[in-house]
Enzyme design. Structure first.
Site, PDB file in Angstrom:
ATOM      1  N   CYS A  57       0.842  -1.318  -0.014  1.00 28.39           N
ATOM      2  CA  CYS A  57       0.094  -0.050  -0.004  1.00 28.39           C
ATOM      3  C   CYS A  57       0.740   1.182   0.114  1.00 28.39           C
ATOM      4  CB  CYS A  57      -0.833  -0.135   1.250  1.00 28.39           C
ATOM      5  SG  CYS A  57      -2.090   1.635   1.337  1.00 28.39           S
ATOM      6  N   CYS A 111      -0.609   4.149   2.059  1.00 27.58           N
ATOM      7  CA  CYS A 111      -0.296   3.897   3.794  1.00 27.58           C
ATOM      8  C   CYS A 111       1.245   4.073   3.977  1.00 27.58           C
ATOM      9  CB  CYS A 111      -0.698   2.499   4.026  1.00 27.58           C
ATOM     10  SG  CYS A 111      -2.244   1.843   3.521  1.00 27.58           S
ATOM     11  N   ASP A 112       2.032   3.600   3.322  1.00 27.92           N
ATOM     12  CA  ASP A 112       3.527   3.622   3.609  1.00 27.92           C
ATOM     13  C   ASP A 112       4.358   4.718   2.877  1.00 27.92           C
ATOM     14  OD1 ASP A 112       2.840   1.718   5.582  1.00 27.92           O
ATOM     15  OD2 ASP A 112       2.972   0.242   4.153  1.00 27.92           O
TER      16      ASP A 112
END
Length: 313
Positions: free
Chosen positions: A136, A139-140
């Protein structure tokens, strides 16, 4: 056969499942939630979350899920560390069997089983999970500002991930096993026009390396041909962009799915094609796949359940 009856049964324990349990409990529906094989869901595999409101200093995925679970327990949710073995959706009330042989009769069901990221199957993916390997970018990606990263895949998902990372990272390698991109023409053009994205065609990843995290990838170009060439690239992060598989096999063939296998919801609600069955989180969301949107869908599902039961009474 002893059967436990419940007005609301929740399958899944990520942000969607736990949040629906909070709202259903506050509505006095006395929900029973089954955590499944991975309590807390995929988020427990994320080292740190910085984009969920209320955590200005960030929080680990496990810690956040523990806190949301505790909130659900506070309001009386019956949370069980069991998985569901079978579900009969042919008629209401629905009959559900857990993996230890217990039976449950549910007036409504909320499906919050999530979606699993597809991986290449390399041992190094597991070795460096949470240490440079991610599925992701949204997300990261923040953790890789001014660094070098690689994205695997040749479709729209991979291109979207690469374009997003290009706004943060110093360099982005897009590793494509074929000699072309499968993404839409618009996405292809955007990738090719982005200066810090380097597309590596005809290339497969065969491994990763690094001491305390990912430091590079072992690649092979023209695998299995006379032109086969092994080489390494230095990277700090390795992102999978080869798609997700929604966890819906338990509910087939009753639940209506889209062409990618995600549960269809109708009329701007979380309602499925089966009256009394609702879906929330990544299992019904191929677009956003974020903790905050999953939690929001969990809230909506619980409210939809409450209204459905009121209409049935």
């Amino acid at each position: 056969m002893d059967t436990t009856k419940t007005r609301c049964l929740i399958i899944g324990s990520g942000p969607a499942g736990y949040t629906s349990a909070i709202y259903a409990s506050r509505a006095n529906l006395k929900p029973i939630l089954f955590e499944g094989m991975q309590p807390g869901g995929q988020l427990t595999m994320t080292t740190e979350i910085e984009n969920f409101p209320g955590y200005p200093e960030g929080v680990t995925g496990t810690e956040m899920m523990d806190q949301i679970k505790a909130q659900a327990l506070r309001f009386g949710a019956d949370i069980r560390q069991q998985a569901i073995e079978s579900v009969d959706l042919s008629s209401r009330p629905f009959l559900v069997k857990s993996d230890n042989g217990d039976y449950f009769e549910a007036e409504t069901i909320i499906i919050a089983t999530g979606a699993s990221a597809k991986y290449l199957g390399l041992p190094d993916e597991e070795k460096y999970r949470g240490m440079g390997v991610s599925a992701c970018a949204t997300c990261d990606g923040f953790f890789y500002r001014k660094k070098k990263v690689a994205v695997v895949g040749g479709g729209d998902t991979a291109c979207e991930e690469a374009l997003y990372l290009s706004t943060l990272a110093k360099e982005v390698y897009l590793i494509v096993r074929k000699d072309h991109l499968r993404a839409s023409k618009v996405m292809q053009r955007r990738v090719m026009d982005t200066a810090n994205i380097h597309v590596l065609f005809n290339t497969n990843t065969v491994g990763l390396y690094g001491e305390d995290g990912v430091e590079g990838a072992h690649l092979v170009r023209h695998k299995g041909t006379a032109q086969e060439e092994l080489y390494d690239i230095e990277i700090d992060g390795f992102f999978l962009g080869i798609g997700h598989k929604p966890n819906t096999s338990l509910f087939e063939p009753h639940i209506a799915l889209d062409h990618n296998g995600y549960i269809k919801t109708f009329d701007d609600t979380t309602a499925t094609n089966i009256p009394g069955v609702f879906a929330a989180g990544d299992v019904a969301d191929p677009r956003y796949r974020q903790a905050i949107t999953a939690a929001g869908m969990g809230c909506k599902a619980a409210i939809d359940v409450e209204r459905f039961l009121l209409e049935q009474s």
